[in-house]
Design a protein around this motif. Structure first.
Motif, PDB file in Angstrom:
ATOM      1  N   LYS A  12      14.807  65.386  35.855  1.00  0.00           N
ATOM      2  CA  LYS A  12      13.573  64.610  35.965  1.00  0.00           C
ATOM      3  C   LYS A  12      13.434  64.032  37.360  1.00  0.00           C
ATOM      4  O   LYS A  12      14.414  63.586  37.947  1.00  0.00           O
ATOM      5  CB  LYS A  12      13.629  63.487  34.937  1.00  0.00           C
ATOM      6  CG  LYS A  12      12.397  62.625  34.890  1.00  0.00           C
ATOM      7  CD  LYS A  12      12.319  61.924  33.551  1.00  0.00           C
ATOM      8  CE  LYS A  12      12.621  60.454  33.683  1.00  0.00           C
ATOM      9  NZ  LYS A  12      12.433  59.747  32.403  1.00  0.00           N
ATOM     10  N   GLU A  43       4.229  66.574  29.738  1.00  0.00           N
ATOM     11  CA  GLU A  43       5.360  65.938  29.096  1.00  0.00           C
ATOM     12  C   GLU A  43       5.134  65.953  27.586  1.00  0.00           C
ATOM     13  O   GLU A  43       4.047  65.633  27.117  1.00  0.00           O
ATOM     14  CB  GLU A  43       5.489  64.502  29.615  1.00  0.00           C
ATOM     15  CG  GLU A  43       6.891  64.013  29.666  1.00  0.00           C
ATOM     16  CD  GLU A  43       7.039  62.727  30.485  1.00  0.00           C
ATOM     17  OE1 GLU A  43       8.138  62.199  30.529  1.00  0.00           O
ATOM     18  OE2 GLU A  43       6.044  62.257  31.068  1.00  0.00           O
ATOM     19  N   LYS A  44       6.142  66.342  26.813  1.00  0.00           N
ATOM     20  CA  LYS A  44       5.988  66.499  25.370  1.00  0.00           C
ATOM     21  C   LYS A  44       7.139  65.806  24.656  1.00  0.00           C
ATOM     22  O   LYS A  44       8.163  65.526  25.260  1.00  0.00           O
ATOM     23  CB  LYS A  44       6.021  67.984  24.985  1.00  0.00           C
ATOM     24  CG  LYS A  44       4.954  68.856  25.579  1.00  0.00           C
ATOM     25  CD  LYS A  44       5.207  70.293  25.120  1.00  0.00           C
ATOM     26  CE  LYS A  44       4.188  71.286  25.682  1.00  0.00           C
ATOM     27  NZ  LYS A  44       4.205  71.353  27.146  1.00  0.00           N
ATOM     28  N   SER A  45       6.965  65.610  23.359  1.00  0.00           N
ATOM     29  CA  SER A  45       8.066  65.068  22.573  1.00  0.00           C
ATOM     30  C   SER A  45       9.008  66.191  22.145  1.00  0.00           C
ATOM     31  O   SER A  45      10.169  65.961  21.840  1.00  0.00           O
ATOM     32  CB  SER A  45       7.550  64.316  21.362  1.00  0.00           C
ATOM     33  OG  SER A  45       6.730  65.150  20.595  1.00  0.00           O
ATOM     34  N   GLN A  46       8.503  67.420  22.110  1.00  0.00           N
ATOM     35  CA  GLN A  46       9.336  68.579  21.775  1.00  0.00           C
ATOM     36  C   GLN A  46       8.945  69.743  22.660  1.00  0.00           C
ATOM     37  O   GLN A  46       7.763  69.979  22.902  1.00  0.00           O
ATOM     38  CB  GLN A  46       9.111  68.983  20.327  1.00  0.00           C
ATOM     39  CG  GLN A  46       9.859  68.112  19.350  1.00  0.00           C
ATOM     40  CD  GLN A  46      10.515  68.951  18.272  1.00  0.00           C
ATOM     41  OE1 GLN A  46       9.854  69.777  17.642  1.00  0.00           O
ATOM     42  NE2 GLN A  46      11.790  68.745  18.068  1.00  0.00           N
ATOM     43  N   TYR A  47       9.947  70.473  23.118  1.00  0.00           N
ATOM     44  CA  TYR A  47       9.716  71.655  23.943  1.00  0.00           C
ATOM     45  C   TYR A  47      10.152  72.888  23.172  1.00  0.00           C
ATOM     46  O   TYR A  47      11.156  72.865  22.483  1.00  0.00           O
ATOM     47  CB  TYR A  47      10.496  71.541  25.248  1.00  0.00           C
ATOM     48  CG  TYR A  47      10.028  70.381  26.090  1.00  0.00           C
ATOM     49  CD1 TYR A  47       8.990  70.535  26.996  1.00  0.00           C
ATOM     50  CD2 TYR A  47      10.595  69.121  25.932  1.00  0.00           C
ATOM     51  CE1 TYR A  47       8.529  69.463  27.745  1.00  0.00           C
ATOM     52  CE2 TYR A  47      10.141  68.042  26.681  1.00  0.00           C
ATOM     53  CZ  TYR A  47       9.104  68.225  27.585  1.00  0.00           C
ATOM     54  OH  TYR A  47       8.656  67.159  28.314  1.00  0.00           O
ATOM     55  N   ARG A  55      13.291  74.958  19.383  1.00  0.00           N
ATOM     56  CA  ARG A  55      12.730  73.686  19.828  1.00  0.00           C
ATOM     57  C   ARG A  55      13.817  72.712  20.200  1.00  0.00           C
ATOM     58  O   ARG A  55      14.901  72.722  19.627  1.00  0.00           O
ATOM     59  CB  ARG A  55      11.922  73.059  18.703  1.00  0.00           C
ATOM     60  CG  ARG A  55      10.646  73.791  18.479  1.00  0.00           C
ATOM     61  CD  ARG A  55       9.986  73.284  17.230  1.00  0.00           C
ATOM     62  NE  ARG A  55       8.765  74.032  17.019  1.00  0.00           N
ATOM     63  CZ  ARG A  55       7.583  73.454  16.803  1.00  0.00           C
ATOM     64  NH1 ARG A  55       7.486  72.158  16.712  1.00  0.00           N
ATOM     65  NH2 ARG A  55       6.517  74.204  16.632  1.00  0.00           N
ATOM     66  N   SER A  56      13.476  71.846  21.161  1.00  0.00           N
ATOM     67  CA  SER A  56      14.404  70.793  21.547  1.00  0.00           C
ATOM     68  C   SER A  56      13.622  69.590  22.051  1.00  0.00           C
ATOM     69  O   SER A  56      12.467  69.709  22.443  1.00  0.00           O
ATOM     70  CB  SER A  56      15.345  71.316  22.625  1.00  0.00           C
ATOM     71  OG  SER A  56      16.346  70.360  22.883  1.00  0.00           O
ATOM     72  N   SER A  57      14.270  68.438  22.030  1.00  0.00           N
ATOM     73  CA  SER A  57      13.583  67.205  22.412  1.00  0.00           C
ATOM     74  C   SER A  57      13.506  67.020  23.920  1.00  0.00           C
ATOM     75  O   SER A  57      12.778  66.164  24.393  1.00  0.00           O
ATOM     76  CB  SER A  57      14.275  66.006  21.781  1.00  0.00           C
ATOM     77  OG  SER A  57      15.618  65.991  22.174  1.00  0.00           O
ATOM     78  N   SER A  58      14.257  67.828  24.682  1.00  0.00           N
ATOM     79  CA  SER A  58      14.141  67.722  26.141  1.00  0.00           C
ATOM     80  C   SER A  58      14.341  69.096  26.776  1.00  0.00           C
ATOM     81  O   SER A  58      14.989  69.977  26.186  1.00  0.00           O
ATOM     82  CB  SER A  58      15.172  66.745  26.702  1.00  0.00           C
ATOM     83  OG  SER A  58      16.455  67.308  26.645  1.00  0.00           O
TER      84      SER A  58
END
Ligand code: ZN
Ligand code: ZN
Length: 83
Positions: A12, A43-47, A55-58
């Motif tokens: 980041k 920017e998302k809460s899930q990618y 899927r993942s949170s980052s």
């Protein structure tokens, strides 16, 4: 200032030029063989991986594991975040 992320490793930054001028540990050509690349999505809460849908949170989490459906072959590369 908005956060920006490297699409390869998920680091980041708040400074795009700073991000893209330093070497990336997870560059597709090899560790530190190239610079971080700006993730163009929001920017998302899930990618979600654009190849296999994992899927993942980052982005950092997503790109830390190898992808079964990578275009170079199974597990020949890491998951890549869809935009
Ligand atoms: Zn990077
Ligand atoms: Zn994947």
């Amino acid at each position: 200032m908005a956060n920006c992320y490297c699409e390869y490793c998920g680091i980041k930054s708040t400074n795009v030029s700073g991000l893209t001028s330093s070497s990336c540990m997870r560059h597709p050509n090899g560790a530190n063989r190239g610079k971080h690349a700006l993730y163009q999505g929001s920017e998302k809460s899930q990618y979600t991986c654009k190849y296999c849908g994992t899927r993942s949170s980052s982005i950092a989490n997503l790109t830390s594991s190898s992808c079964m459906r990578h275009p170079n072959g199974a597990n020949k590369g890491h998951h890549a975040p869809a935009l």
